[in-house]
Enzyme design. Structure first.
Site, PDB file in Angstrom:
ATOM      1  N   ASP A 192      41.565  42.880  39.280  1.00 34.54           N
ATOM      2  CA  ASP A 192      42.635  43.314  40.190  1.00 34.54           C
ATOM      3  C   ASP A 192      42.530  42.631  41.551  1.00 34.54           C
ATOM      4  O   ASP A 192      42.578  43.274  42.594  1.00 34.54           O
ATOM      5  CB  ASP A 192      42.588  44.829  40.384  1.00 34.54           C
ATOM      6  CG  ASP A 192      42.625  45.576  39.065  1.00 34.54           C
ATOM      7  OD1 ASP A 192      41.905  46.592  38.946  1.00 34.54           O
ATOM      8  OD2 ASP A 192      43.339  45.139  38.149  1.00 34.54           O
ATOM      9  N   GLU A 221      52.989  47.791  36.799  1.00 32.81           N
ATOM     10  CA  GLU A 221      51.969  48.168  37.806  1.00 32.81           C
ATOM     11  C   GLU A 221      51.646  46.954  38.672  1.00 32.81           C
ATOM     12  O   GLU A 221      52.282  45.911  38.551  1.00 32.81           O
ATOM     13  CB  GLU A 221      50.705  48.657  37.101  1.00 32.81           C
ATOM     14  CG  GLU A 221      50.111  47.655  36.127  1.00 32.81           C
ATOM     15  CD  GLU A 221      49.041  48.255  35.221  1.00 32.81           C
ATOM     16  OE1 GLU A 221      48.752  49.455  35.320  1.00 32.81           O
ATOM     17  OE2 GLU A 221      48.466  47.498  34.413  1.00 32.81           O
TER      18      GLU A 221
HETATM   19  C1  6LW Z   1      44.673  48.744  37.625  1.00 31.85           C
HETATM   20  C2  6LW Z   1      45.911  48.302  36.980  1.00 31.85           C
HETATM   21  C3  6LW Z   1      45.298  47.421  35.973  1.00 31.85           C
HETATM   22  O1  6LW Z   1      44.817  49.763  38.526  1.00 31.85           O
HETATM   23  O2  6LW Z   1      44.228  48.069  35.473  1.00 31.85           O
HETATM   24  O3  6LW Z   1      45.130  45.303  35.067  1.00 31.85           O
HETATM   25  C4  6LW Z   1      43.930  49.137  36.374  1.00 31.85           C
HETATM   26  N1  6LW Z   1      45.685  46.217  35.795  1.00 31.85           N
HETATM   27  O4  6LW Z   1      46.801  47.581  37.790  1.00 31.85           O
HETATM   28  C5  6LW Z   1      42.455  49.215  36.580  1.00 31.85           C
HETATM   29  O5  6LW Z   1      41.940  47.929  36.814  1.00 31.85           O
END
Ligand code: 6LW
Length: 529
Positions: free
Chosen positions: A33, A189
């Site tokens: 991240d 996300e």
């Molecule tokens: C993070 C989300 C994700 O908050 O996995 O790969 C979660 N993306 O954006 C935890 O790393």
């Protein structure tokens, strides 16, 4: 052999040597991240840390390729409470930004009160205590518009949610609004907003952080939408025919940045597969060039995917002095201001599980001294006496030399390749009555298997080697002749088998029911092959 391009600038004979090519991941080992910001020609990057303490590793670079770990943003318990946090708890994705002379880092502690901001004038110094924000979800981003308004954008309610906030108080200044649901992938996300050429760009990740991961982008003439998706989404993914056999998988969760020479780049997470479709080192930080192609949409690395060997022309490379392979534990690391663990004398590359007791760790008489507690590596709520170093290579050798002092029956200490409380292979010394044994323990969920070999006394050398399919555990009584005592399949400790969001930590640890003994480690050596 890297071809060196010499660029002669019209304004003078300034020779800037930029290098051709670099290796990914640019920050190997458990560093997921990534988020990056720039101040002049200094780049700062942060990654997630989940149930490890300190939290939010902070890296610095002058060229986006070579990074030095300079500390952690969350270095005090008042910033980072990790009550009973597990490898899928604690600190999720961070964002780092610089605005009006101040650094801001916003992230989520899902084992505490959710989304919060900390600020600092000097990123290597002390960051503030949390400024909590009453917004749902994870993956918060901060964006300042040209009118000075600051916008919180996060992942929540199965889409991307946004509101205007005061970043110094956390006060919400507008009603939260859903601004985009992505292009149809699960888990939209990791949002970040950028302003370029009169457009607001909204970059997100979709598909989940496994093999189906990807990066998509949309844009709007106003910061709160409506957002129109790019025609060539996903702009980055390995979930496609051309790259599903690549050794890099899971690319997603990205952040875009314009370098000080005007070029554009993207950092993202990805993982390196081994032993088939398994990965052990967690999600790592990768880098790729970005071009703004047709009708001003970003194109990643020309093809929308990345590789281990990148041929892009980089900024003039400024490598840092590499960390010595062997740490002798005879020079306490410079203490970071107000860091809870400063007293241990260990450097920023070492991490603890949940909130540790600093009194159980010290560098003294040229040793790293660990005072075992009754909590062992299988603990799910306490903080065992453990300090971990990220595995950064598929093929590596890790070695230490320890003495177990004032030990009672059952007291033990050693080294471990640790994915989680129920997923680790340990090589350790244990006292039983008046006898000493070196043991190997395979801990795989409900399955535990221990093998033991009698040794002469309380002083042993331990080595763990890693390779594609196996971890191998070795011991020596003289530091010269090593005996193989165990072999464990890497796949049984992989993220695909264990789940969780972290990666293998090579740990030094001690456990003592009596809490009267200690283990003296006189060095730790890690060599990537
Ligand atoms: C993070 C989300 C994700 O908050 O996995 O790969 C979660 N993306 O954006 C935890 O790393």
């Amino acid at each position: 052999m890297k071809k060196i391009f010499l660029t002669l600038l019209i304004s003078g004979i300034t020779i800037a040597a930029s290098a051709q090519g670099y290796r990914n991941p640019v920050i190997p080992g458990f560093n997921p991240d990534p988020s990056v910001c720039r101040v002049d020609d200094d780049y700062y990057l942060v990654t997630s840390s989940f149930h490890y303490f300190p939290g939010v590793p902070l890296y610095h670079s002058k060229d986006l390729v070579n990074w030095e770990m300079v500390g952690h943003v969350l270095s005090r318990e008042s910033q980072l409470a990790l009550p009973e946090a597990r490898s899928w708890g604690g600190i999720y994705a961070p964002t780092i930004r610089h605005h009006d002379g101040r650094f801001y880092m916003i992230t989520t502690n899902i084992s505490s009160k959710g989304n919060f901001i900390v600020t600092a004038e000097d990123p290597r110094g002390e960051w503030s205590d949390p400024i909590w924000i009453d917004m749902p979800g994870i993956d918060p981003d901060l964006f300042w518009d040209e009118d000075g308004r600051c916008w919180y954008t996060g992942s929540g309610n199965d889409g991307i949610i946004q509101c205007q906030i005061n970043p110094l108080t956390g006060e919400k200044l507008s009603e939260p609004k859903m601004i985009w649901y992505g292009t149809g992938g699960r888990y939209p996300e990791a949002p970040h907003i950028y302003r370029k050429d009169g457009w607001y760009y909204l970059l997100i990740a979709e598909g989940g952080t496994e093999f189906g991961h990807g990066v998509t982008i949309a844009r709007s003439r106003s910061v709160d939408g409506p957002y129109e998706p790019a025609p060539h989404n996903p702009i980055l993914t390995h979930f496609k025919q051309a790259t599903q056999t690549s050794p890099v998988q899971g690319t997603g969760h990205a952040d875009i940045i314009q370098a000080h020479d005007g070029s554009w780049w993207i950092v993202c997470l990805g993982f390196r597969t081994q032993g088939g479709n398994h990965h052990l080192m967690g999600r790592e930080t990768f880098l790729a060039p970005v071009s703004w192609g047709e009708r001003s949409w970003p194109v990643v690395n020309g093809s929308g995917d990345i590789s281990l060997e990148m041929s892009a022309e980089t900024l003039p490379q400024k490598p840092f002095e590499s960390r010595p392979a062997r740490e002798e534990f005879d020079n306490p690391a410079p203490a970071l201001p107000s860091s809870t663990m400063a007293s241990t004398g260990l450097g920023p590359e070492w991490s603890w599980i949940r909130n540790p007791d600093p009194k159980r760790y010290m560098i003294t008489d040229g040793y790293l001294r660990l005072f075992g507690s009754s909590a062992g590596l299988d603990a799910v709520s306490e903080s065992p006496t453990f300090t971990g170093f990220r595995q950064q290579d598929i093929d590596f050798t890790a070695e230490t030399h320890l003495k177990l002092c004032k030990a009672r029956t059952g007291d033990k200490a050693g080294m471990t390749v640790f994915m989680d409380s129920g997923a680790h292979y340990d090589a350790y010394l244990v006292k039983k009555g008046n006898d000493w044994y070196v043991c190997v323990r395979y801990s795989m969920g409900a399955i535990e298997h221990i093998e033991e070999i009698p040794v002469r006394d309380n002083d042993v050398y331990i080595r763990i080697t890693g390779e594609e399919e196996f971890y191998k555990m070795w011991f020596s009584e003289d530091g010269k002749k090593y005996n193989l005592i165990g072999t464990g399949n890497t796949r049984y400790l992989s993220s695909e088998t264990v789940s969780g969001f972290t990666g293998i930590m090579i740990g030094l640890w001690a456990q003592s029911a009596s809490e009267k003994s200690w283990a003296d480690f006189d060095y730790f050596e890690y060599k990537g092959m």
